[in-house]
Design a protein around this motif. Structure first.
Motif, PDB file in Angstrom:
ATOM      1  N   ASP A  27       0.842  -1.205   0.000  1.00 50.78           N
ATOM      2  CA  ASP A  27       0.000   0.000   0.000  1.00 50.78           C
ATOM      3  C   ASP A  27       0.866   1.239   0.000  1.00 50.78           C
ATOM      4  N   ARG A  28       0.276   2.372  -0.396  1.00 48.93           N
ATOM      5  CA  ARG A  28       0.871   3.645  -0.009  1.00 48.93           C
ATOM      6  C   ARG A  28       0.623   3.814   1.474  1.00 48.93           C
ATOM      7  N   LYS A  64      -5.792   3.284   4.270  1.00 49.46           N
ATOM      8  CA  LYS A  64      -5.466   1.900   3.942  1.00 49.46           C
ATOM      9  C   LYS A  64      -5.654   0.937   5.125  1.00 49.46           C
ATOM     10  N   ILE A  83       4.668  -3.916   2.762  1.00 48.63           N
ATOM     11  CA  ILE A  83       5.433  -2.923   2.017  1.00 48.63           C
ATOM     12  C   ILE A  83       4.567  -1.672   1.926  1.00 48.63           C
ATOM     13  N   ALA A  96       4.664   2.289   0.890  1.00 48.47           N
ATOM     14  CA  ALA A  96       5.425   3.376   0.258  1.00 48.47           C
ATOM     15  C   ALA A  96       5.070   4.696   0.928  1.00 48.47           C
ATOM     16  N   ARG A 121       8.996   1.796   1.922  1.00 47.07           N
ATOM     17  CA  ARG A 121       9.484   2.356   0.654  1.00 47.07           C
ATOM     18  C   ARG A 121       8.789   1.698  -0.536  1.00 47.07           C
ATOM     19  N   THR A 122       9.045   2.249  -1.705  1.00 51.06           N
ATOM     20  CA  THR A 122       8.468   1.629  -2.896  1.00 51.06           C
ATOM     21  C   THR A 122       9.371   0.476  -3.312  1.00 51.06           C
ATOM     22  N   VAL A 123       8.766  -0.508  -3.885  1.00 45.72           N
ATOM     23  CA  VAL A 123       9.503  -1.657  -4.399  1.00 45.72           C
ATOM     24  C   VAL A 123       9.138  -1.756  -5.874  1.00 45.72           C
ATOM     25  N   ARG A 133       7.896  -2.703  -9.412  1.00 44.43           N
ATOM     26  CA  ARG A 133       6.647  -3.395  -9.745  1.00 44.43           C
ATOM     27  C   ARG A 133       6.871  -4.867 -10.140  1.00 44.43           C
ATOM     28  N   ILE A 183       7.500  -6.825  -6.965  1.00 45.43           N
ATOM     29  CA  ILE A 183       6.244  -7.011  -6.219  1.00 45.43           C
ATOM     30  C   ILE A 183       5.404  -8.118  -6.844  1.00 45.43           C
ATOM     31  N   LEU A 190      -6.195  -1.359  -6.606  1.00 47.47           N
ATOM     32  CA  LEU A 190      -5.633  -2.176  -7.688  1.00 47.47           C
ATOM     33  C   LEU A 190      -4.762  -3.303  -7.164  1.00 47.47           C
ATOM     34  N   GLU A 226      -4.090  -6.936  -8.794  1.00 47.24           N
ATOM     35  CA  GLU A 226      -2.734  -7.401  -9.118  1.00 47.24           C
ATOM     36  C   GLU A 226      -2.443  -8.742  -8.446  1.00 47.24           C
TER      37      GLU A 226
HETATM   38  P1  ADP Z   1      -3.751   4.106  -4.458  1.00 46.03           P
HETATM   39  O1  ADP Z   1      -4.079   4.583  -5.847  1.00 46.03           O
HETATM   40  O2  ADP Z   1      -4.610   4.712  -3.371  1.00 46.03           O
HETATM   41  O3  ADP Z   1      -2.308   4.213  -4.108  1.00 46.03           O
HETATM   42  P2  ADP Z   1      -4.221   1.399  -5.529  1.00 46.03           P
HETATM   43  O4  ADP Z   1      -4.208   0.096  -4.811  1.00 46.03           O
HETATM   44  O5  ADP Z   1      -5.391   1.589  -6.415  1.00 46.03           O
HETATM   45  O6  ADP Z   1      -4.099   2.544  -4.408  1.00 46.03           O
HETATM   46  O7  ADP Z   1      -2.913   1.528  -6.441  1.00 46.03           O
HETATM   47  C1  ADP Z   1      -1.666   1.431  -5.874  1.00 46.03           C
HETATM   48  C2  ADP Z   1      -0.640   1.060  -6.936  1.00 46.03           C
HETATM   49  O8  ADP Z   1       0.659   1.379  -6.423  1.00 46.03           O
HETATM   50  C3  ADP Z   1      -0.603  -0.438  -7.248  1.00 46.03           C
HETATM   51  O9  ADP Z   1      -0.279  -0.615  -8.604  1.00 46.03           O
HETATM   52  C4  ADP Z   1       0.502  -0.969  -6.345  1.00 46.03           C
HETATM   53  O10 ADP Z   1       1.184  -2.101  -6.869  1.00 46.03           O
HETATM   54  C5  ADP Z   1       1.437   0.216  -6.257  1.00 46.03           C
HETATM   55  N1  ADP Z   1       2.082   0.272  -4.926  1.00 46.03           N
HETATM   56  C6  ADP Z   1       1.489   0.449  -3.739  1.00 46.03           C
HETATM   57  N2  ADP Z   1       2.386   0.423  -2.733  1.00 46.03           N
HETATM   58  C7  ADP Z   1       3.581   0.226  -3.295  1.00 46.03           C
HETATM   59  C8  ADP Z   1       4.910   0.095  -2.793  1.00 46.03           C
HETATM   60  N3  ADP Z   1       5.186   0.148  -1.487  1.00 46.03           N
HETATM   61  N4  ADP Z   1       5.900  -0.095  -3.678  1.00 46.03           N
HETATM   62  C9  ADP Z   1       5.628  -0.150  -5.000  1.00 46.03           C
HETATM   63  N5  ADP Z   1       4.410  -0.053  -5.534  1.00 46.03           N
HETATM   64  C10 ADP Z   1       3.391   0.140  -4.701  1.00 46.03           C
END
Ligand code: ADP
Length: 459
Positions: free
Chosen positions: A263-264, A269, A297, A299, A339-341, A343, A346, A367, A371
């Motif tokens: 998640d972000r 969330k 994870i 971000a 942090r971001t990882v 795609r 993931i 999403l 995924e």
């Molecule tokens: P939002 O748009 O509120 O962030 P969604 O679940 O619709 O939520 O979309 C999030 C997108 O960002 C997804 O494609 C997901 O794989 C990606 N994402 C979320 N958290 C991370 C993270 N920590 N690192 C990399 N990608 C992330």
């Protein structure tokens, strides 16, 4: 042929160094046929906001961006969009930080966007505006005499009137949205809430088609859930099996089950509640002690908004509490990274996971749920635990649907997922995969634009 003009808060220029393909860019790639124009904020903050757009042609598309002054950015983006609209439209009225000055900054930037876009428009362009930062832009364009077809899509939820009216300026925003010819939502629930708000703010009632007419202008509505390129993501996940990161994760698990959250780092969330639920699983179902690890994870996001900093501190503490209480010298129950990882990485992690926890307190679509399903090995699939408050839950009914506020119920769902027989896992996954493959990023663009282009306008 009419040109498509997409307007969104942030445009990531392909020429920008380190530019990442954001969610919206991926979703809209399907719609952006050669010749289309993408207009929005450049992401740059300067001493003043741009007095004209910077236009760049690249890869058959035209990108037009404006810079914002520091003060416009603070009031429009940090203040009103993320401090008022985001909590409000996610039903978190207690977190609202409304300031009239921010609201005025929001209207100013929507007007500024309209002023900078108008000189670039051609009479037969179809305009598609995106998301909560630009609720008043369709109206701003109309006030400047724009007669083109205008569509608007809201990527986040819409609330019922009783919640909406907590925001002092709510009626102005609803009336401004009605200036579009087509307004789109992720779910039927969101559209219903909007139409009830239209009735409450404008005393106008929808017809059988969920359309309404006000001052001679007809506004149609559509439910168009956003999705992903499921087959492409599945290929990415299969390929990821051979990656070094996937192998390292497998080795580190030494045969234990993996639960995953991606998640972000956002208060919508439900991350603190998710950590509590995981604690409850270990407490109430001790047979899983030492047998499962949760990889969360998260971000980091919007770090210039105070509420996001306090959430981060809360999660640091909770993660410490859980690991302090349940860890063993050779087992860490919760692996938490902010942090971001990548795609691709993931995708491989999803495929390894026995459970995905997608437990937002409220979410437009989510999403990650899609995924995770696309990434599974269908001969031995993992189980999706999904919040009833994610837009995705309206469609993905074969997931284990939970109320994220009920830690015991989420713990029980995790337990059920861990002991679920293979046949049931396969049946649930097959049903979910069929849905994820049907409602994709491409079908979202196609459905919305087909409906928008079918609308008769008097030019
Ligand atoms: P939002 O748009 O509120 O962030 P969604 O679940 O619709 O939520 O979309 C999030 C997108 O960002 C997804 O494609 C997901 O794989 C990606 N994402 C979320 N958290 C991370 C993270 N920590 N690192 C990399 N990608 C992330």
């Amino acid at each position: 042929m009419s040109r498509l003009v997409v307007v969104s808060n942030r445009v990531s220029m392909p020429t920008e160094r380190g530019a990442k393909a954001g969610g919206l860019a991926v979703a809209l790639a399907e719609a952006m046929t050669p010749g289309s124009l993408w207009f929005g904020w450049s992401g740059k903050r300067g001493a003043t906001s741009s007095d004209q757009a910077t236009v760049i042609d690249h890869g058959g598309l035209t990108y037009a961006t404006v810079d914002l002054s520091e003060s416009d950015y603070r009031r429009f983006y940090v203040g009103f969009s993320n401090g008022s609209l985001w909590p409000l439209l996610h039903y978190r009225t207690g977190l609202l930080d409304f300031k009239r000055d921010d609201y005025e900054g929001y209207l100013t930037v929507n007007d500024l966007f309209a002023d900078r876009l108008v000189p670039l428009l051609r009479p037969d362009d179809t305009i598609w505006i995106h998301d909560y930062q630009l609720l008043t832009m369709a109206d701003a364009l109309r006030r400047r005499g724009v007669k083109n077809r205008i569509g608007f899509f809201l990527h986040i939820p819409f609330v019922p009137p009783a919640v909406l009216h907590v925001l002092p300026s709510a009626a102005v925003l609803v009336r401004a949205l009605a200036a579009a010819d087509l307004v789109g939502f992720q779910t039927h629930g969101d559209r219903m809430n909007f139409l009830e708000s239209v009735a409450s703010c404008m005393d106008v009632h929808p017809d059988d088609n969920h359309s309404f007419t006000h001052n001679g202008h007809r506004t149609e509505t559509i439910v168009a859930p956003i999705g992903i390129d499921a087959d492409g993501f599945a290929r990415t996940a299969r390929r990821a099996a051979g990656m070094a990161e996937t192998k390292r994760l497998i080795e580190s698990l030494v045969g234990r089950a993996l639960a995953i959250g991606v998640d972000r780092l956002d208060y919508t969330k439900g991350l603190p509640q998710r950590f509590d639920a995981f604690g409850q699983l270990l407490h109430r179902h001790p047979e899983h002690l030492r047998r499962i690890s949760l990889l969360q994870i998260a971000a980091r996001s919007r770090e210039d908004v105070d509420r996001y900093q306090s959430l981060r501190r809360e999660l640091d503490r909770k993660a410490g509490d859980i690991n302090g209480a349940y860890s063993d010298f050779d087992w860490t129950p919760l692996r938490y990274m902010t942090r971001t990882v990548n795609r691709n990485t993931i995708a491989g992690f999803y495929r390894l996971a026995r459970i995905a926890l997608v437990t937002p307190l409220r979410d437009g679509m989510n999403l990650v749920a899609k995924e995770f399903i696309a990434a599974q090995d269908s001969s031995d699939p993992g189980v999706l635990v999904l919040s009833r408050f994610a837009g995705a839950a309206e469609e993905m009914t074969e997931a284990l649907i939970v109320n994220p506020y009920d830690a015991d119920a989420v713990a029980d769902a995790m337990h059920a997922a861990l002991i679920m027989p293979l046949e049931e896992r396969k049946a649930r996954h097959a049903a979910l995969l069929a849905k994820v493959r049907r409602t994709t990023a491409a079908s979202f663009c196609r459905d919305f634009l087909a409906r928008l282009k079918a609308i008769e306008i008097d030019a």
